[in-house]
Write an enzyme that holds these catalytic residues in place. Structure first.
Site, PDB file in Angstrom:
ATOM      1  N   ARG A  70      49.975 -14.023  38.947  1.00 31.62           N
ATOM      2  CA  ARG A  70      49.968 -14.442  40.349  1.00 31.62           C
ATOM      3  C   ARG A  70      49.972 -15.953  40.538  1.00 31.62           C
ATOM      4  O   ARG A  70      50.732 -16.480  41.345  1.00 31.62           O
ATOM      5  CB  ARG A  70      48.737 -13.866  41.081  1.00 31.62           C
ATOM      6  N   THR A  71      49.074 -16.640  39.820  1.00 28.08           N
ATOM      7  CA  THR A  71      48.938 -18.077  40.103  1.00 28.08           C
ATOM      8  C   THR A  71      50.241 -18.802  39.777  1.00 28.08           C
ATOM      9  O   THR A  71      50.754 -19.582  40.582  1.00 28.08           O
ATOM     10  CB  THR A  71      47.748 -18.670  39.334  1.00 28.08           C
ATOM     11  N   LYS A 100      52.879 -27.349  18.250  1.00 32.70           N
ATOM     12  CA  LYS A 100      52.946 -28.279  17.106  1.00 32.70           C
ATOM     13  C   LYS A 100      51.701 -29.150  17.048  1.00 32.70           C
ATOM     14  O   LYS A 100      51.619 -30.052  16.221  1.00 32.70           O
ATOM     15  CB  LYS A 100      54.175 -29.187  17.242  1.00 32.70           C
ATOM     16  N   ARG A 121      46.878 -24.852  34.093  1.00 29.36           N
ATOM     17  CA  ARG A 121      45.831 -23.877  33.733  1.00 29.36           C
ATOM     18  C   ARG A 121      45.532 -24.060  32.257  1.00 29.36           C
ATOM     19  O   ARG A 121      46.448 -24.110  31.427  1.00 29.36           O
ATOM     20  CB  ARG A 121      46.274 -22.442  33.999  1.00 29.36           C
ATOM     21  N   HIS A 149      38.561 -22.672  40.030  1.00 35.66           N
ATOM     22  CA  HIS A 149      39.899 -22.203  40.378  1.00 35.66           C
ATOM     23  C   HIS A 149      40.064 -22.488  41.877  1.00 35.66           C
ATOM     24  O   HIS A 149      40.055 -21.568  42.706  1.00 35.66           O
ATOM     25  CB  HIS A 149      39.992 -20.711  40.072  1.00 35.66           C
TER      26      HIS A 149
END
Ligand code: NCD
Length: 321
Positions: A70-71, A100, A121, A149
């Site tokens: 969703r986000t 890496k 995120r 959030h």
């Protein structure tokens, strides 16, 4: 980057221009009203025309080090609907230079060469602030571990307002993993700006962190904790249900003990007020039975849609539009 603080007088919109969005503590009732007002305008745009060219020529880098449906999709849709473009490093962090061993700082300093705004995120608390310290373009926190959030909390608050018509004098009960759930951390902090009554329902090991409890108490909020949904269901105006955050457990046997502790069923819903709404940030993994979905009080998919409008409003605001 500079944070828009609650002490700052925020003139409509430009209070967010070129600012990071890291924590809900940057918001006050005045700038929340502004964002909600813009979100309603964005809904009109989508419903009437599908899209606009407000952010034409702007580029968003969407950098997700943790899973998301969703986000990430709502930020991408939001940018799309406003005529901007997206660099999506969402499902692909494992194929980027992150795999890496590139540092977050270097990845951020690279992406800002291409983009006008970065959505991040990351599994570590404080990562969004760290990224903001390195970036000259605005950084929006899309979840920093078990920290915050903020954009989810904004869409949650907007949903409560849209569904119930007020944010005052509500009885709000949060259920589930209150210890690790960043959505309930941010939402609780935002709710301290309003005259609400909070009930926290969790197993003992998943109680709301003390720092947040103290913020609630300092704000003079009527708050109580319980282990049992039965203690709150009759009086609640909002039942906000969350998933047990498996990925935050170091000892999986503890997760096994508490997972599946709560399941909201039609039987439980039959004891709730006719006007109550049930919310969930999603994904759900058994906390709300599928047969609740047809109940008009089930607001979780309407909540998802509100997320796009709120993120359209936030992107426009930080990009000075
Ligand atoms: C939440 C999250 O990532 O914190 N999901 C979301 O953004 N809608 C909730 C969760 O994962 O349980």
């Amino acid at each position: 980057m500079i944070l828009a603080s609650t002490n700052e007088t925020v003139e409509a919109g430009n209070g967010f221009n070129h600012k990071d969005i890291i924590s809900v503590s940057q918001f006050n009732t005045k700038n929340l009203d502004y964002i909600f007002h813009r979100a309603c305008e964005m809904r009109d745009v989508v419903e009437q025309d599908g899209c606009s060219d407000l952010l034409k020529g702007k580029v968003l880098a969407c950098l997700f080090y943790e899973p998301s449906t969703r986000t990430s999709a709502s930020f991408i849709a939001a940018m799309d609907r406003l005529g901007g473009r997206v660099i999506p490093i969402t499902q692909g962090v494992q194929f980027s230079s992150v795999s890496k061993g590139e540092s977050l700082a270097d990845t951020i300093r690279t992406l800002e060469q291409y983009a006008d705004v970065i959505v991040l995120r990351h599994p570590e608390i404080g990562s969004a602030q760290l990224a903001a310290d390195y970036a000259d373009v605005p950084v929006i926190n899309a979840g920093d571990g078990a920290g915050e959030h903020p954009t989810q909390a904004l869409l949650d608050l907007f949903t409560i307002y849209e569904e119930l018509g007020t944010l005052e004098n509500l009885k709000i009960s949060m259920v589930g993993d209150l210890r690790n759930g960043r959505t309930v951390h941010s939402l609780t902090k935002l709710l301290t700006l309003y005259k609400v009554n909070l009930r926290f329902v969790s197993p003992e090991i998943l109680r709301m962190p003390l720092t947040i409890m103290n913020e609630v108490i300092d704000a003079g909020i009527n708050v109580r904790e319980t282990h049992d949904v039965a203690d709150v269901i009759k009086n609640a105006d909002v039942l906000y249900v969350t998933r047990v955050q498996k990925e935050r457990f170091t000892d999986l046997s503890q997760y096994e003990e508490v997972k599946g502790h709560y399941e909201i069923t039609p039987e439980i819903m039959s004891q709730a007020k006719e006007k109550m709404i049930i919310m969930h940030p999603l994904p759900r993994v058994g906390e709300i039975h599928d047969s609740v979905d047809s109940d008009p009080r089930a607001a979780y998919f309407r909540q998802v849609k509100n997320g796009m409008y709120i993120r359209m409003a936030l992107l426009a605001a930080v990009l000075g539009k």
